[in-house]
Design an enzyme around this catalytic site. Structure first.
Site, PDB file in Angstrom:
ATOM      1  N   THR A 100     -26.803 -35.099   3.441  1.00  0.00           N
ATOM      2  CA  THR A 100     -26.616 -36.552   3.438  1.00  0.00           C
ATOM      3  C   THR A 100     -27.942 -37.170   3.012  1.00  0.00           C
ATOM      4  O   THR A 100     -29.003 -36.570   3.192  1.00  0.00           O
ATOM      5  CB  THR A 100     -26.232 -37.074   4.837  1.00  0.00           C
ATOM      6  OG1 THR A 100     -27.288 -36.738   5.729  1.00  0.00           O
ATOM      7  CG2 THR A 100     -24.941 -36.459   5.322  1.00  0.00           C
ATOM      8  N   GLU A 152     -19.946 -35.863   3.490  1.00  0.00           N
ATOM      9  CA  GLU A 152     -19.074 -35.032   4.328  1.00  0.00           C
ATOM     10  C   GLU A 152     -17.636 -34.976   3.822  1.00  0.00           C
ATOM     11  O   GLU A 152     -16.844 -34.172   4.297  1.00  0.00           O
ATOM     12  CB  GLU A 152     -19.052 -35.595   5.767  1.00  0.00           C
ATOM     13  CG  GLU A 152     -20.369 -35.522   6.523  1.00  0.00           C
ATOM     14  CD  GLU A 152     -21.262 -36.735   6.269  1.00  0.00           C
ATOM     15  OE1 GLU A 152     -21.184 -37.319   5.169  1.00  0.00           O
ATOM     16  OE2 GLU A 152     -22.046 -37.079   7.163  1.00  0.00           O
ATOM     17  N   LYS A 194     -23.642 -57.825  16.391  1.00  0.00           N
ATOM     18  CA  LYS A 194     -22.860 -58.394  17.485  1.00  0.00           C
ATOM     19  C   LYS A 194     -23.576 -59.639  17.989  1.00  0.00           C
ATOM     20  O   LYS A 194     -24.648 -59.549  18.561  1.00  0.00           O
ATOM     21  CB  LYS A 194     -22.698 -57.365  18.603  1.00  0.00           C
ATOM     22  CG  LYS A 194     -21.545 -57.719  19.497  1.00  0.00           C
ATOM     23  CD  LYS A 194     -21.138 -56.560  20.375  1.00  0.00           C
ATOM     24  CE  LYS A 194     -19.811 -56.875  21.036  1.00  0.00           C
ATOM     25  NZ  LYS A 194     -19.481 -55.952  22.101  1.00  0.00           N
ATOM     26  N   TRP A 235     -18.232 -59.845  16.603  1.00  0.00           N
ATOM     27  CA  TRP A 235     -18.726 -59.063  15.490  1.00  0.00           C
ATOM     28  C   TRP A 235     -18.923 -59.945  14.254  1.00  0.00           C
ATOM     29  O   TRP A 235     -18.085 -60.783  13.948  1.00  0.00           O
ATOM     30  CB  TRP A 235     -17.743 -57.956  15.095  1.00  0.00           C
ATOM     31  CG  TRP A 235     -17.403 -57.016  16.212  1.00  0.00           C
ATOM     32  CD1 TRP A 235     -16.192 -56.902  16.820  1.00  0.00           C
ATOM     33  CD2 TRP A 235     -18.259 -56.074  16.840  1.00  0.00           C
ATOM     34  NE1 TRP A 235     -16.251 -55.950  17.796  1.00  0.00           N
ATOM     35  CE2 TRP A 235     -17.501 -55.413  17.840  1.00  0.00           C
ATOM     36  CE3 TRP A 235     -19.600 -55.718  16.688  1.00  0.00           C
ATOM     37  CZ2 TRP A 235     -18.037 -54.427  18.659  1.00  0.00           C
ATOM     38  CZ3 TRP A 235     -20.129 -54.736  17.503  1.00  0.00           C
ATOM     39  CH2 TRP A 235     -19.360 -54.099  18.472  1.00  0.00           C
TER      40      TRP A 235
HETATM   41  P1  ADP Z   1     -25.838 -41.447   3.772  1.00  0.00           P
HETATM   42  O1  ADP Z   1     -24.887 -41.381   4.945  1.00  0.00           O
HETATM   43  O2  ADP Z   1     -27.127 -40.815   4.063  1.00  0.00           O
HETATM   44  O3  ADP Z   1     -25.952 -42.819   3.141  1.00  0.00           O
HETATM   45  P2  ADP Z   1     -23.801 -40.738   1.912  1.00  0.00           P
HETATM   46  O4  ADP Z   1     -24.171 -41.028   0.529  1.00  0.00           O
HETATM   47  O5  ADP Z   1     -22.949 -39.586   2.205  1.00  0.00           O
HETATM   48  O6  ADP Z   1     -25.140 -40.562   2.686  1.00  0.00           O
HETATM   49  O7  ADP Z   1     -23.168 -42.071   2.489  1.00  0.00           O
HETATM   50  C1  ADP Z   1     -21.864 -42.245   2.967  1.00  0.00           C
HETATM   51  C2  ADP Z   1     -21.713 -43.632   3.515  1.00  0.00           C
HETATM   52  O8  ADP Z   1     -21.894 -44.612   2.490  1.00  0.00           O
HETATM   53  C3  ADP Z   1     -20.359 -43.947   4.067  1.00  0.00           C
HETATM   54  O9  ADP Z   1     -20.199 -43.442   5.380  1.00  0.00           O
HETATM   55  C4  ADP Z   1     -20.355 -45.472   4.035  1.00  0.00           C
HETATM   56  O10 ADP Z   1     -21.045 -46.027   5.140  1.00  0.00           O
HETATM   57  C5  ADP Z   1     -21.139 -45.771   2.793  1.00  0.00           C
HETATM   58  N1  ADP Z   1     -20.203 -46.077   1.691  1.00  0.00           N
HETATM   59  C6  ADP Z   1     -19.742 -45.259   0.744  1.00  0.00           C
HETATM   60  N2  ADP Z   1     -18.918 -45.893  -0.107  1.00  0.00           N
HETATM   61  C7  ADP Z   1     -18.824 -47.177   0.336  1.00  0.00           C
HETATM   62  C8  ADP Z   1     -18.115 -48.343  -0.105  1.00  0.00           C
HETATM   63  N3  ADP Z   1     -17.354 -48.343  -1.179  1.00  0.00           N
HETATM   64  N4  ADP Z   1     -18.266 -49.466   0.627  1.00  0.00           N
HETATM   65  C9  ADP Z   1     -19.042 -49.504   1.721  1.00  0.00           C
HETATM   66  N5  ADP Z   1     -19.741 -48.453   2.170  1.00  0.00           N
HETATM   67  C10 ADP Z   1     -19.639 -47.293   1.488  1.00  0.00           C
END
Ligand code: ADP
Length: 554
Positions: A187, A330, A446, A451
């Site tokens: 990640t 993931e 919050k 929210w």
């Molecule tokens: P990291 O968790 O380190 O940023 P990732 O690139 O795997 O690594 O990130 C996944 C996260 O990115 C998702 O859990 C979400 O929070 C965010 N994300 C991915 N695509 C979108 C989207 N289209 N809109 C909003 N958030 C997104």
């Protein structure tokens, strides 16, 4: 029915033999370097032989420290096809983090681009598992010597010399277990330290089919891969390309708007994939510099919420569909893609509600929403919960190598809930399976017990014509517990003020949701993969480094 294992080598064979004339094109800064998929197949075989000669066996990891280019594609498909595991290192992480993921994945060989050889040489003394370095392109003798200096490095090899003379075919093993690891990614560490995910042959093949189908990618496409091959499994595109014969357009290290626009124009690019900040920069460029992007039908955006104003601007001014998708490292990563149903009239409010959502859950992924008490929440388009997913390309655990502490292991297992992955993303689902995210659990604001969605605020602020970028985080507030702070980057020459921006939000958000704290900044800090880095913004605020204007509620 027969059930041969689903293997990356099938994709490799299919792409390089049946789509032999498709090509991978690498931008050089001044023009294009081209290679047919037939040649990709030959070099993948040669690379496999070369890696065997360097002692790579079983599920040994082979790392890459590379930009998106032809050789990286060759490694991406060749390494898993021989049964080894490809680990693409995120070259934009801080040096300590690269060392962390490098040692955790424990690759024995690393392939590096010549333009990245110097930074790698500074890291190698801290990467004791590495025995061989393969350099793609020419490096000076001094750099080569620096790469070979650590005692544990047995050899530094030149890609072309090493591959030369190796057989151009390889007996790709057909008896591999489809569930064994083919590649791994960490990640990007937006909300914590990087965690490893190991993809299997089976998960990658099924995921590639789903992405190709959902986006209607075909051999007619010339697909621009801006998303780095080290970020979230490159969103599956190296495998999608082999599965469909779509040609791949690789920008190498030329990721700024100007070279991307020239690349699209020169190569008549049809589709692409990248995070919102990349497409936002390109939009600002295209709005002021003429470039012929008429070949481009669709750009996939994901990794962070795509601002609706940007999506509309592309469609209205440049005729390009920005297709919104959601996923995580993931989840391989694609979990949802926003294609509006035909019932929604193009351009109508309903249509844009569908398009700007994170997307419809794709076939193969199951989703549910869970509230704070662990109860499932209805798919009614408004009830909010944490998104949980499961399916054949969703991780069932993080990769642990035995060096983790008990707390780390606990943290890793806490992300899984009885066969479901807890995504940490918060939002709702419509009856027809469209996911609408309001926040990451950790970014939720919050205020006075209610929210506030940072994503909704960001989208609304970025709808102002003077605004280039905006990021909203929650900050401590004596009266309300927490209140939103808006950090805004104005377009060049723009004159908006915190007062006028607040005014602008008046009819878009409920009064109590509108921030009173505003900071006009030069650039929103970005993570290693180009997402807004909210951790840094919160810290800057806490350290008093932001020049904050408070606009009182009247
Ligand atoms: P990291 O968790 O380190 O940023 P990732 O690139 O795997 O690594 O990130 C996944 C996260 O990115 C998702 O859990 C979400 O929070 C965010 N994300 C991915 N695509 C979108 C989207 N289209 N809109 C909003 N958030 C997104």
């Amino acid at each position: 029915m027969q059930s041969p294992p689903l293997l990356i080598s099938q994709l490799l064979r299919y792409g390089t033999e049946l789509h032999a004339d498709s090509e991978v094109v690498t931008w050089t800064g001044t023009g294009s370097r081209r290679m047919t998929y037939a040649e990709v197949g030959r070099q993948a075989a040669q690379l496999a032989h070369a890696l065997r000669s360097l002692g790579v066996e079983g599920d040994d990891r082979v790392a890459t420290f590379m930009w998106n280019n032809a050789e990286h594609l060759i490694a991406y498909i060749g390494v898993p096809s021989m049964g080894a595991v490809l680990h693409a290192w995120n070259l934009r992480l801080f040096p300590e983090q690269v060392v962390y993921i490098g040692n955790h994945g424990a690759a024995t060989v690393v392939i590096v681009d010549n333009t990245l050889a110097e930074p790698l040489s500074a890291l190698l003394p801290h990467l004791p598992n590495i025995r061989h370095v393969i350099v793609n392109g020419h490096v000076e003798e001094a750099t080569r010597a620096a790469l070979g200096a650590p005692g544990h490095v047995e050899g530094v090899h030149d890609w072309s010399t090493l591959l030369e003379g190796m057989p151009e075919t390889y007996e790709w093993p057909e008896d591999l277990d489809e569930n064994c690891a083919s590649s791994m990614c960490y990640t990007s560490g937006t909300t914590g330290s990087p965690k490893g995910v190991a993809y299997s042959h089976r998960s990658n093949v099924l995921h590639a089919m789903s992405v190709a189908m959902t986006l209607s990618i075909s051999a007619a496409d010339r697909h621009l891969v801006v998303v780095p091959l080290f970020h979230a499994n490159a969103w599956g595109f190296p495998y999608v390309a082999m599965a469909t014969g779509a040609s791949l357009m690789m920008p190498d290290r030329f990721l700024q708007a100007e070279p991307l626009a020239r690349f699209i124009e020169t190569e008549r690019i049809t589709t692409g994939a990248g995070v919102p900040t990349v497409w936002n920069d390109l939009l600002q460029y295209l709005d002021t510099n003429p470039a012929d992007v008429s070949s481009c039908r669709m750009l996939l955006v994901g990794g962070a919420a795509a601002p609706p104003a940007m999506m509309r601007a592309y469609q209205e001014r440049h005729g390009i569909d920005i297709v919104h998708g959601w996923g995580m490292t993931e989840t391989s990563p694609v979990g949802s893609i926003a294609i509006a149903p035909p019932s929604a009239e193009v351009g109508s409010d309903e249509y844009w509600r569908y398009r700007t959502a994170q997307g419809r859950i794709v076939l193969g992924v199951e989703a549910r929403l869970v509230d704070g008490d662990g109860r499932e929440v209805a798919w009614d388009g408004s009830s909010v919960g944490e998104v949980e997913v499961r399916g054949p390309w969703i991780a069932r655990s993080y990769y642990a190598n035995g060096t983790e502490t008990a707390t780390e292991l606990e943290e890793m297992t806490a992300k899984f809930d009885d066969g479901w992955l807890r995504t940490g993303d918060v939002g709702c689902l419509t009856r027809d399976g469209f996911l609408i995210l309001t926040d990451r659990a950790k970014d939720v604001i919050k205020s006075g017990g209610e929210w506030i969605s940072s994503v909704a605020l960001e989208n609304a602020i970025m709808g102002h014509p003077d605004v280039a970028e905006a990021s909203v985080v929650g900050v401590p507030d004596a009266k309300w517990g927490e209140r939103p702070l808006a950090s805004v980057v104005l377009k060049e020459g723009a004159t908006a003020t915190p007062e006028s921006l607040r005014e602008f939000l008046g009819d878009k958000m409920a009064r109590w949701q509108i921030p009173e704290r505003w900071a006009l900044i030069d650039a929103v800090p970005k993570t290693s993969v180009g997402k807004f880095d909210k951790k840094v913004l919160r810290k800057r605020y806490a350290d008093g480094e932001l020049d904050v204007t408070t606009v009182e509620i009247r």
